[in-house]
Structure formats: structure tokens, C-alpha cells
Scaffold this motif. Structure first.
Motif, mmCIF file in Angstrom:
data_model
loop_
_atom_site.group_PDB
_atom_site.id
_atom_site.type_symbol
_atom_site.label_atom_id
_atom_site.label_comp_id
_atom_site.label_asym_id
_atom_site.label_seq_id
_atom_site.Cartn_x
_atom_site.Cartn_y
_atom_site.Cartn_z
ATOM 1 N N GLN A 187 -9.800 -23.376 -72.694
ATOM 2 C CA GLN A 187 -9.717 -25.360 -73.208
ATOM 3 C C GLN A 187 -8.137 -24.905 -73.797
ATOM 4 O OE1 GLN A 187 -11.426 -26.905 -73.834
ATOM 5 N NE2 GLN A 187 -9.620 -28.755 -74.048
ATOM 6 N N LEU A 188 -7.635 -24.166 -74.147
ATOM 7 C CA LEU A 188 -6.180 -23.529 -74.012
ATOM 8 C C LEU A 188 -5.492 -23.554 -72.575
ATOM 9 C CD1 LEU A 188 -4.134 -23.063 -76.153
ATOM 10 C CD2 LEU A 188 -4.650 -21.074 -76.189
ATOM 11 N N VAL A 189 -5.839 -23.306 -71.846
ATOM 12 C CA VAL A 189 -5.662 -23.110 -70.515
ATOM 13 C C VAL A 189 -5.550 -24.202 -69.649
ATOM 14 C CG1 VAL A 189 -5.508 -21.989 -68.045
ATOM 15 C CG2 VAL A 189 -5.595 -20.700 -69.873
ATOM 16 N N LYS A 190 -6.951 -25.285 -70.079
ATOM 17 C CA LYS A 190 -6.705 -26.505 -69.739
ATOM 18 C C LYS A 190 -5.484 -27.689 -70.396
ATOM 19 C CE LYS A 190 -11.528 -27.024 -68.189
ATOM 20 N NZ LYS A 190 -12.780 -27.212 -69.231
ATOM 21 N N GLN A 191 -5.257 -27.455 -71.209
ATOM 22 C CA GLN A 191 -3.911 -28.172 -72.296
ATOM 23 C C GLN A 191 -3.111 -27.629 -71.999
ATOM 24 O OE1 GLN A 191 -5.611 -27.170 -75.962
ATOM 25 N NE2 GLN A 191 -7.185 -28.687 -76.762
ATOM 26 N N LEU A 192 -2.594 -26.117 -71.633
ATOM 27 C CA LEU A 192 -1.389 -26.413 -71.116
ATOM 28 C C LEU A 192 -1.316 -26.752 -69.462
ATOM 29 C CD1 LEU A 192 -1.096 -22.428 -72.409
ATOM 30 C CD2 LEU A 192 0.604 -24.797 -72.975
ATOM 31 N N SER A 193 -2.105 -26.872 -69.464
ATOM 32 C CA SER A 193 -2.062 -27.071 -67.109
ATOM 33 C C SER A 193 -1.274 -28.801 -67.359
ATOM 34 C CB SER A 193 -2.980 -27.215 -66.248
ATOM 35 O OG SER A 193 -4.077 -27.088 -67.636
ATOM 36 N N ARG A 194 -2.054 -29.443 -68.632
ATOM 37 C CA ARG A 194 -1.487 -31.054 -68.535
ATOM 38 C C ARG A 194 -0.153 -31.311 -68.684
ATOM 39 N NH1 ARG A 194 -6.882 -31.711 -71.797
ATOM 40 N NH2 ARG A 194 -8.158 -31.335 -70.982
#
Length: 88
Positions: free
Chosen positions: A61-68
Motif C-alpha cells: 500500500q505504501l508503494v502504491k501511495q508513493l507512486s502517486r
């Protein structure tokens, strides 16, 4: 707490690091280690972060948020197996 390594490439612009750190702090993520260095290209930097997450919580989830984030070009969570091979 379990440790996870996140590796990302950021646009080399003012405030990029601050936006990443704000995302971590607003989600209650403990940053244990942070390394930010320029690449051979002048417009991007590489950032490696060791984060502490509660046991059982995945970094996905953290990876997804960072990629945004606009300044983040790419982000990956380095697998435990790969970290063990390099002695981390």
C-alpha cells in the motif's frame, strides 16, 4: 516491527524529499534509514529507505501511495531474499 527496504527514483526538484517524508509521517511509518543521492543523470535522484512497519503489514500500500506522488518516477519494495544476498 518488520523492516522493509523501498527503492525509488525521484525527479531532482526542490521539495521532492519533503513530500515523500510527509507521506511517511502522515501514515505513521517509522523511517529507520534514508539515503538520497544524485544519479549520473542530473534530473533524477535515487532514494533508498528502510522503514519499520507493524508486524503483518505489507509495504504494498505504501508503494502504491508513493507512486502517486508527482515527483516519484518509480518505486519498488526490495524483496527480503534480495536483501539477504547483499548482506543487509
Amino acid at each position: 516491527m518488520t523492516r522493509h527496504v523501498l527503492s525509488m527514483v525521484l525527479h531532482n526538484v526542490p521539495g521532492a524529499l519533503a513530500r515523500v517524508v510527509v507521506l511517511f509521517s502522515s501514515r505513521g511509518v517509522d523511517v529507520e534509514s534514508l539515503s538520497l543521492d544524485p544519479t549520473e543523470r542530473g534530473d533524477v535522484s535515487r532514494m533508498d529507505v528502510v522503514v519499520g512497519l507493524p508486524a503483518g503489514r505489507s509495504p504494498d500500500q505504501l508503494v502504491k501511495q508513493l507512486s502517486r506522488l508527482v515527483d516519484v518516477k518509480s518505486v519498488v519494495a526490495v524483496a527480503d531474499q534480495a536483501r539477504n544476498q547483499i548482506g543487509a
